[in-house]
Design a protein around this motif. Structure first.
Motif, PDB file in Angstrom:
ATOM      1  N   GLU A  57       0.837  -1.194   0.000  1.00 50.92           N
ATOM      2  CA  GLU A  57       0.000   0.000   0.000  1.00 50.92           C
ATOM      3  C   GLU A  57       0.876   1.248   0.000  1.00 50.92           C
ATOM      4  O   GLU A  57       1.994   1.235   0.522  1.00 50.92           O
ATOM      5  CB  GLU A  57      -0.900  -0.017   1.237  1.00 50.92           C
ATOM      6  N   ALA A  58       0.393   2.337  -0.579  1.00 51.87           N
ATOM      7  CA  ALA A  58       1.206   3.543  -0.779  1.00 51.87           C
ATOM      8  C   ALA A  58       1.858   4.048   0.501  1.00 51.87           C
ATOM      9  O   ALA A  58       3.025   4.461   0.498  1.00 51.87           O
ATOM     10  CB  ALA A  58       0.342   4.643  -1.395  1.00 51.87           C
ATOM     11  N   LYS A  59       1.141   4.005   1.625  1.00 52.37           N
ATOM     12  CA  LYS A  59       1.674   4.540   2.877  1.00 52.37           C
ATOM     13  C   LYS A  59       2.154   3.453   3.828  1.00 52.37           C
ATOM     14  O   LYS A  59       2.437   3.735   5.004  1.00 52.37           O
ATOM     15  CB  LYS A  59       0.616   5.408   3.571  1.00 52.37           C
ATOM     16  N   ASP A  60       2.274   2.239   3.333  1.00 55.11           N
ATOM     17  CA  ASP A  60       2.755   1.136   4.175  1.00 55.11           C
ATOM     18  C   ASP A  60       4.186   1.420   4.630  1.00 55.11           C
ATOM     19  O   ASP A  60       5.012   1.871   3.839  1.00 55.11           O
ATOM     20  CB  ASP A  60       2.710  -0.171   3.387  1.00 55.11           C
ATOM     21  N   PRO A  61       4.500   1.184   5.914  1.00 52.46           N
ATOM     22  CA  PRO A  61       5.859   1.448   6.419  1.00 52.46           C
ATOM     23  C   PRO A  61       6.955   0.745   5.626  1.00 52.46           C
ATOM     24  O   PRO A  61       8.053   1.280   5.464  1.00 52.46           O
ATOM     25  CB  PRO A  61       5.797   0.935   7.859  1.00 52.46           C
ATOM     26  N   LYS A  62       6.677  -0.449   5.102  1.00 48.00           N
ATOM     27  CA  LYS A  62       7.673  -1.164   4.309  1.00 48.00           C
ATOM     28  C   LYS A  62       8.001  -0.386   3.037  1.00 48.00           C
ATOM     29  O   LYS A  62       9.159  -0.258   2.649  1.00 48.00           O
ATOM     30  CB  LYS A  62       7.176  -2.565   3.949  1.00 48.00           C
ATOM     31  N   ARG A  63       6.956   0.122   2.383  1.00 48.80           N
ATOM     32  CA  ARG A  63       7.163   0.882   1.155  1.00 48.80           C
ATOM     33  C   ARG A  63       7.853   2.208   1.445  1.00 48.80           C
ATOM     34  O   ARG A  63       8.773   2.614   0.739  1.00 48.80           O
ATOM     35  CB  ARG A  63       5.825   1.123   0.455  1.00 48.80           C
ATOM     36  N   ARG A  64       7.405   2.890   2.489  1.00 47.62           N
ATOM     37  CA  ARG A  64       7.987   4.176   2.836  1.00 47.62           C
ATOM     38  C   ARG A  64       9.447   4.040   3.263  1.00 47.62           C
ATOM     39  O   ARG A  64      10.289   4.880   2.931  1.00 47.62           O
ATOM     40  CB  ARG A  64       7.170   4.829   3.949  1.00 47.62           C
ATOM     41  N   SER A  65       9.764   2.983   3.997  1.00 46.64           N
ATOM     42  CA  SER A  65      11.149   2.775   4.425  1.00 46.64           C
ATOM     43  C   SER A  65      12.048   2.504   3.229  1.00 46.64           C
ATOM     44  O   SER A  65      13.203   2.940   3.181  1.00 46.64           O
ATOM     45  CB  SER A  65      11.234   1.625   5.436  1.00 46.64           C
ATOM     46  N   CYS A  66      11.511   1.793   2.233  1.00 47.64           N
ATOM     47  CA  CYS A  66      12.268   1.528   1.011  1.00 47.64           C
ATOM     48  C   CYS A  66      12.553   2.826   0.270  1.00 47.64           C
ATOM     49  O   CYS A  66      13.675   3.066  -0.196  1.00 47.64           O
ATOM     50  CB  CYS A  66      11.480   0.569   0.122  1.00 47.64           C
ATOM     51  N   GLN A  67      11.553   3.699   0.188  1.00 51.88           N
ATOM     52  CA  GLN A  67      11.751   4.995  -0.449  1.00 51.88           C
ATOM     53  C   GLN A  67      12.784   5.835   0.299  1.00 51.88           C
ATOM     54  O   GLN A  67      13.586   6.547  -0.320  1.00 51.88           O
ATOM     55  CB  GLN A  67      10.416   5.742  -0.521  1.00 51.88           C
ATOM     56  N   THR A  68      12.766   5.751   1.620  1.00 54.82           N
ATOM     57  CA  THR A  68      13.730   6.502   2.428  1.00 54.82           C
ATOM     58  C   THR A  68      15.153   6.052   2.147  1.00 54.82           C
ATOM     59  O   THR A  68      16.067   6.872   1.990  1.00 54.82           O
ATOM     60  CB  THR A  68      13.416   6.330   3.931  1.00 54.82           C
ATOM     61  N   VAL A  69      15.356   4.736   2.061  1.00 64.36           N
ATOM     62  CA  VAL A  69      16.683   4.196   1.777  1.00 64.36           C
ATOM     63  C   VAL A  69      17.150   4.616   0.386  1.00 64.36           C
ATOM     64  O   VAL A  69      18.310   5.015   0.195  1.00 64.36           O
ATOM     65  CB  VAL A  69      16.686   2.659   1.907  1.00 64.36           C
ATOM     66  N   LEU A  70      16.265   4.548  -0.598  1.00 68.68           N
ATOM     67  CA  LEU A  70      16.626   4.948  -1.953  1.00 68.68           C
ATOM     68  C   LEU A  70      16.992   6.436  -2.007  1.00 68.68           C
ATOM     69  O   LEU A  70      17.948   6.828  -2.689  1.00 68.68           O
ATOM     70  CB  LEU A  70      15.464   4.659  -2.911  1.00 68.68           C
ATOM     71  N   ALA A  71      16.235   7.263  -1.283  1.00 70.89           N
ATOM     72  CA  ALA A  71      16.520   8.701  -1.255  1.00 70.89           C
ATOM     73  C   ALA A  71      17.872   8.975  -0.602  1.00 70.89           C
ATOM     74  O   ALA A  71      18.659   9.796  -1.091  1.00 70.89           O
ATOM     75  CB  ALA A  71      15.406   9.435  -0.509  1.00 70.89           C
ATOM     76  N   GLU A  72      18.157   8.279   0.487  1.00 70.55           N
ATOM     77  CA  GLU A  72      19.436   8.465   1.178  1.00 70.55           C
ATOM     78  C   GLU A  72      20.595   7.997   0.299  1.00 70.55           C
ATOM     79  O   GLU A  72      21.642   8.659   0.228  1.00 70.55           O
ATOM     80  CB  GLU A  72      19.419   7.673   2.494  1.00 70.55           C
ATOM     81  N   ALA A  73      20.412   6.870  -0.377  1.00 73.47           N
ATOM     82  CA  ALA A  73      21.463   6.349  -1.255  1.00 73.47           C
ATOM     83  C   ALA A  73      21.734   7.313  -2.413  1.00 73.47           C
ATOM     84  O   ALA A  73      22.892   7.579  -2.755  1.00 73.47           O
ATOM     85  CB  ALA A  73      21.065   4.977  -1.794  1.00 73.47           C
ATOM     86  N   LEU A  74      20.670   7.852  -2.995  1.00 72.63           N
ATOM     87  CA  LEU A  74      20.832   8.807  -4.096  1.00 72.63           C
ATOM     88  C   LEU A  74      21.568  10.055  -3.627  1.00 72.63           C
ATOM     89  O   LEU A  74      22.469  10.552  -4.311  1.00 72.63           O
ATOM     90  CB  LEU A  74      19.463   9.188  -4.662  1.00 72.63           C
ATOM     91  N   ASP A  75      21.207  10.543  -2.456  1.00 74.17           N
ATOM     92  CA  ASP A  75      21.846  11.745  -1.911  1.00 74.17           C
ATOM     93  C   ASP A  75      23.349  11.529  -1.726  1.00 74.17           C
ATOM     94  O   ASP A  75      24.166  12.376  -2.103  1.00 74.17           O
ATOM     95  CB  ASP A  75      21.194  12.108  -0.573  1.00 74.17           C
ATOM     96  N   ILE A  76      23.725  10.383  -1.172  1.00 78.41           N
ATOM     97  CA  ILE A  76      25.139  10.102  -0.916  1.00 78.41           C
ATOM     98  C   ILE A  76      25.908   9.920  -2.228  1.00 78.41           C
ATOM     99  O   ILE A  76      27.014  10.429  -2.389  1.00 78.41           O
ATOM    100  CB  ILE A  76      25.277   8.858  -0.018  1.00 78.41           C
ATOM    101  N   VAL A  77      25.318   9.199  -3.181  1.00 81.42           N
ATOM    102  CA  VAL A  77      25.987   8.971  -4.458  1.00 81.42           C
ATOM    103  C   VAL A  77      26.215  10.290  -5.197  1.00 81.42           C
ATOM    104  O   VAL A  77      27.307  10.562  -5.711  1.00 81.42           O
ATOM    105  CB  VAL A  77      25.170   7.986  -5.332  1.00 81.42           C
ATOM    106  N   VAL A  78      25.186  11.127  -5.242  1.00 88.15           N
ATOM    107  CA  VAL A  78      25.301  12.403  -5.956  1.00 88.15           C
ATOM    108  C   VAL A  78      26.369  13.288  -5.335  1.00 88.15           C
ATOM    109  O   VAL A  78      27.198  13.884  -6.034  1.00 88.15           O
ATOM    110  CB  VAL A  78      23.941  13.133  -5.986  1.00 88.15           C
ATOM    111  N   ARG A  79      26.385  13.380  -4.029  1.00 85.28           N
ATOM    112  CA  ARG A  79      27.383  14.226  -3.369  1.00 85.28           C
ATOM    113  C   ARG A  79      28.786  13.631  -3.461  1.00 85.28           C
ATOM    114  O   ARG A  79      29.774  14.355  -3.412  1.00 85.28           O
ATOM    115  CB  ARG A  79      26.992  14.464  -1.914  1.00 85.28           C
ATOM    116  N   SER A  80      28.859  12.298  -3.614  1.00 83.58           N
ATOM    117  CA  SER A  80      30.168  11.653  -3.721  1.00 83.58           C
ATOM    118  C   SER A  80      30.858  11.969  -5.036  1.00 83.58           C
ATOM    119  O   SER A  80      32.058  12.206  -5.079  1.00 83.58           O
ATOM    120  CB  SER A  80      30.025  10.136  -3.567  1.00 83.58           C
ATOM    121  N   PHE A  81      30.093  11.940  -6.143  1.00 86.31           N
ATOM    122  CA  PHE A  81      30.744  12.179  -7.435  1.00 86.31           C
ATOM    123  C   PHE A  81      30.686  13.647  -7.874  1.00 86.31           C
ATOM    124  O   PHE A  81      31.179  14.004  -8.943  1.00 86.31           O
ATOM    125  CB  PHE A  81      30.218  11.244  -8.526  1.00 86.31           C
TER     126      PHE A  81
END
Length: 215
Positions: free
Chosen positions: A10-34
């Protein structure tokens, strides 16, 4: 694992939201790294990030400063242990679709079993973190072999070394993995073999669809 959480929950399910949070954090770190070596690309990616940012440009965000909240004691070892068991499972069904199987993991009571319980609290699950890592349709976590295990069952044995707190806690544990063809039908929504009929969604998907209909 990601596709199941993102597209099946479901759109607001904690599992889905936590996955989005991890993807956002990973993108932020990768972008700032390069950014220092690919500044124009980093800035373009940063400008297209679809969520609210603390700064107008990537070079105004500062250097990477990951939160200590991401470091949960024992979680890294739990994931590594589960991945080792997944490798045993996938190796036993080489070339076949993992979703067509259920996995039984047998671990004697101890630290490794406790780590796996952190990924799957219930004995059998098709939606736990452990099952997502195993890539099967269903995973069962036990402390001893089921009594109905046939004598000719293909039991894969392995060991995993747990190293916690810089080596202060060190324990080598053994495990057994059994892969069995699952008897259930493929869910027409999530494509896992967790449904009673090929024309009816599985219990998890029925719950999500019912929630969409009530909103």
């Amino acid at each position: 694992l990601l596709s199941c959480r993102l597209y099946c929950e479901e759109a607001k399910d904690p599992k889905r939201r936590s996955c989005q949070t991890v993807l956002a954090e990973a993108l932020d770190i990768v972008v700032r790294s390069f950014a220092p070596i690919l500044p124009h690309l980093a800035e373009e990616v940063f400008q297209y990030i679809p969520y609210k940012k603390d700064s107008e440009g990537v070079f105004r965000t500062g250097w990477i400063n990951a939160s200590s909240a991401w470091k949960k004691p024992g979680m890294e070892e739990a994931i590594e242990g589960a991945c080792a068991m997944r490798d045993s499972f996938l190796g036993s069904i080489s070339g076949k679709n993992a979703l067509e199987y259920e996995v039984i993991i047998v671990i004697e009571p101890g630290l490794l079993f406790e780590l796996m319980e952190a990924l799957q609290a219930e004995e059998t699950s098709s939606v736990s973190q452990l099952n997502e890592i195993m890539m099967a349709s269903q995973t069962t976590l036990l402390t001893e072999l089921p009594k109905e295990t046939p004598a000719d069952a293909n039991i894969i044995k392995g060991t995993f070394l747990i190293n916690l707190e810089g080596g202060d806690i060190c324990e080598q544990s053994s495990y057994k993995v059994i892969a069995r063809p699952i008897a259930k039908a493929k869910c027409p929504r999530c494509r896992r073999y967790t449904s009673e009929s090929s024309s009816t969604p599985c219990p998890r998907c029925l719950k999500v669809l019912a929630g969409k209909g009530s909103t």
